[in-house]
Design an enzyme around this catalytic site. Structure first.
Site, PDB file in Angstrom:
ATOM      1  N   ILE A  87      12.564  -1.424   0.010  1.00 58.15           N
ATOM      2  CA  ILE A  87      11.633  -1.852   1.052  1.00 58.15           C
ATOM      3  C   ILE A  87      10.782  -0.691   1.544  1.00 58.15           C
ATOM      4  O   ILE A  87      11.236   0.455   1.611  1.00 58.15           O
ATOM      5  CB  ILE A  87      12.394  -2.493   2.240  1.00 58.15           C
ATOM      6  N   PHE A  89       6.835   0.033   4.058  1.00 59.05           N
ATOM      7  CA  PHE A  89       5.813  -0.514   4.950  1.00 59.05           C
ATOM      8  C   PHE A  89       4.442  -0.053   4.487  1.00 59.05           C
ATOM      9  O   PHE A  89       4.261   1.098   4.073  1.00 59.05           O
ATOM     10  CB  PHE A  89       6.046  -0.038   6.391  1.00 59.05           C
ATOM     11  N   HIS A  90       3.476  -0.955   4.539  1.00 62.94           N
ATOM     12  CA  HIS A  90       2.063  -0.618   4.353  1.00 62.94           C
ATOM     13  C   HIS A  90       1.314  -1.081   5.591  1.00 62.94           C
ATOM     14  O   HIS A  90       1.613  -2.159   6.134  1.00 62.94           O
ATOM     15  CB  HIS A  90       1.473  -1.310   3.132  1.00 62.94           C
ATOM     16  N   ALA A 150       5.185   6.885  -0.596  1.00 57.34           N
ATOM     17  CA  ALA A 150       6.063   6.006  -1.363  1.00 57.34           C
ATOM     18  C   ALA A 150       5.423   5.720  -2.720  1.00 57.34           C
ATOM     19  O   ALA A 150       4.196   5.620  -2.834  1.00 57.34           O
ATOM     20  CB  ALA A 150       6.296   4.700  -0.612  1.00 57.34           C
ATOM     21  N   ILE A 151       6.259   5.609  -3.742  1.00 56.23           N
ATOM     22  CA  ILE A 151       5.785   5.277  -5.086  1.00 56.23           C
ATOM     23  C   ILE A 151       6.611   4.122  -5.621  1.00 56.23           C
ATOM     24  O   ILE A 151       7.839   4.170  -5.619  1.00 56.23           O
ATOM     25  CB  ILE A 151       5.901   6.485  -6.034  1.00 56.23           C
ATOM     26  N   GLY A 152       5.931   3.075  -6.047  1.00 57.54           N
ATOM     27  CA  GLY A 152       6.587   1.926  -6.666  1.00 57.54           C
ATOM     28  C   GLY A 152       5.646   1.316  -7.685  1.00 57.54           C
ATOM     29  O   GLY A 152       4.551   0.870  -7.325  1.00 57.54           O
ATOM     30  N   GLY A 163       1.580   1.032  -7.241  1.00 56.84           N
ATOM     31  CA  GLY A 163       1.208   2.440  -7.174  1.00 56.84           C
ATOM     32  C   GLY A 163       1.815   3.185  -6.021  1.00 56.84           C
ATOM     33  O   GLY A 163       3.037   3.272  -5.907  1.00 56.84           O
ATOM     34  N   ILE A 164       0.964   3.701  -5.110  1.00 57.52           N
ATOM     35  CA  ILE A 164       1.443   4.596  -4.065  1.00 57.52           C
ATOM     36  C   ILE A 164       0.980   4.140  -2.688  1.00 57.52           C
ATOM     37  O   ILE A 164      -0.006   3.415  -2.550  1.00 57.52           O
ATOM     38  CB  ILE A 164       0.952   6.041  -4.292  1.00 57.52           C
ATOM     39  N   CYS A 181      12.685   2.525   1.638  1.00 55.56           N
ATOM     40  CA  CYS A 181      13.097   2.659   0.239  1.00 55.56           C
ATOM     41  C   CYS A 181      14.612   2.707   0.083  1.00 55.56           C
ATOM     42  O   CYS A 181      15.127   3.177  -0.937  1.00 55.56           O
ATOM     43  CB  CYS A 181      12.450   3.888  -0.397  1.00 55.56           C
TER      44      CYS A 181
END
Length: 235
Positions: A87, A89-90, A150-152, A163-164, A181
């Site tokens: 998990i 947050f954006h 964060a990178i996913g 992406g990021i 995360c």
């Protein structure tokens, strides 16, 4: 600068909901997905900012409907995705960048891609005045014990999505309601917090584009202007 270097079109999508961002990403990933030959694929780098949203990766079973309701009550949206990671947050003040690349134009390796994306963010942080941003055994980019980015990512047939999320001037209180995360005992930070000044998304975007062109060894073309920018020309 060789014109044989891959060309990446930069899409400045502005601020919108996560759903709108996902729709844009899916449309771009499918619109020119000519996989044979891969050289015909049009690469994109989408730069955007989201309305408040919590997203989870492939391990969605770790989050219950009650978790979702609790987070939505805070005024944020909630989405389950097919990216890696847990998990995060954006929201406003965070630069979200989605590279949509055909890796056969670069290097056909997801491991290489993730490492190169990490180096891109680290170099962008260095340009902005944070020389100690680095990777650890945990995912993402860290400054000490605090995650700044964060990178996913997701890959299918060598085409990358997601992406990021680089915290620029993000309200970090949103992260207090989750374990970012899934990493216990660590915190989050932002460019503004580390530099003790307001760092807007535009400033971070300029640094990221410069770094991306150099580290990925590609040419960037702004969708709105149609101008091809060589990595050595990006400031």
């Amino acid at each position: 600068m060789s014109s044989s270097r891959p060309l990446v079109t930069v899409v400045r999508a502005g601020r919108h909901s996560f759903s709108e961002g996902m729709h844009l990403q899916q449309r771009l990933a499918k619109s020119t997905q000519i996989l044979d030959p891969p050289s015909e694929f049009r690469n994109y780098l989408v730069l955007q900012e989201h309305d408040p949203v919590y997203t989870v990766g492939l391990r969605t079973k770790d989050y219950t409907e009650e978790d979702e309701r609790r987070l939505r009550r805070l005024g944020a949206d909630f989405h389950r995705t097919d990216r890696g990671g847990l998990i995060t947050f954006h929201g406003p003040g965070q630069l979200v960048a989605y590279p949509i690349l055909h890796l056969r134009q670069f290097k056909a390796s997801m491991r290489w891609y993730v490492a190169t994306l990490e180096r891109t963010v680290i170099e962008a942080c260095r340009q902005l005045g944070i020389p100690n941003a680095t990777t650890t055994k945990e995912t993402g980019i860290w400054v000490g014990n605090q995650k700044i980015c964060a990178i996913g990512v997701h890959g299918s047939r060598y085409v990358t999505t997601h992406g990021i999320g680089l915290n620029c001037c993000t309200d970090l209180r949103w992260f207090e309601h989750i374990v970012p995360c899934g990493i216990e005992g660590k915190g989050v930070t932002s460019l503004s917090q580390e530099l003790d000044r307001h760092v807007p998304i535009q400033e971070a975007s300029d640094a990221l584009l410069s770094s991306f062109a150099n580290v990925f060894e590609c040419r960037l073309q702004d969708q709105t202007e149609g101008k091809v920018t060589k990595s050595s020309e990006v400031k």
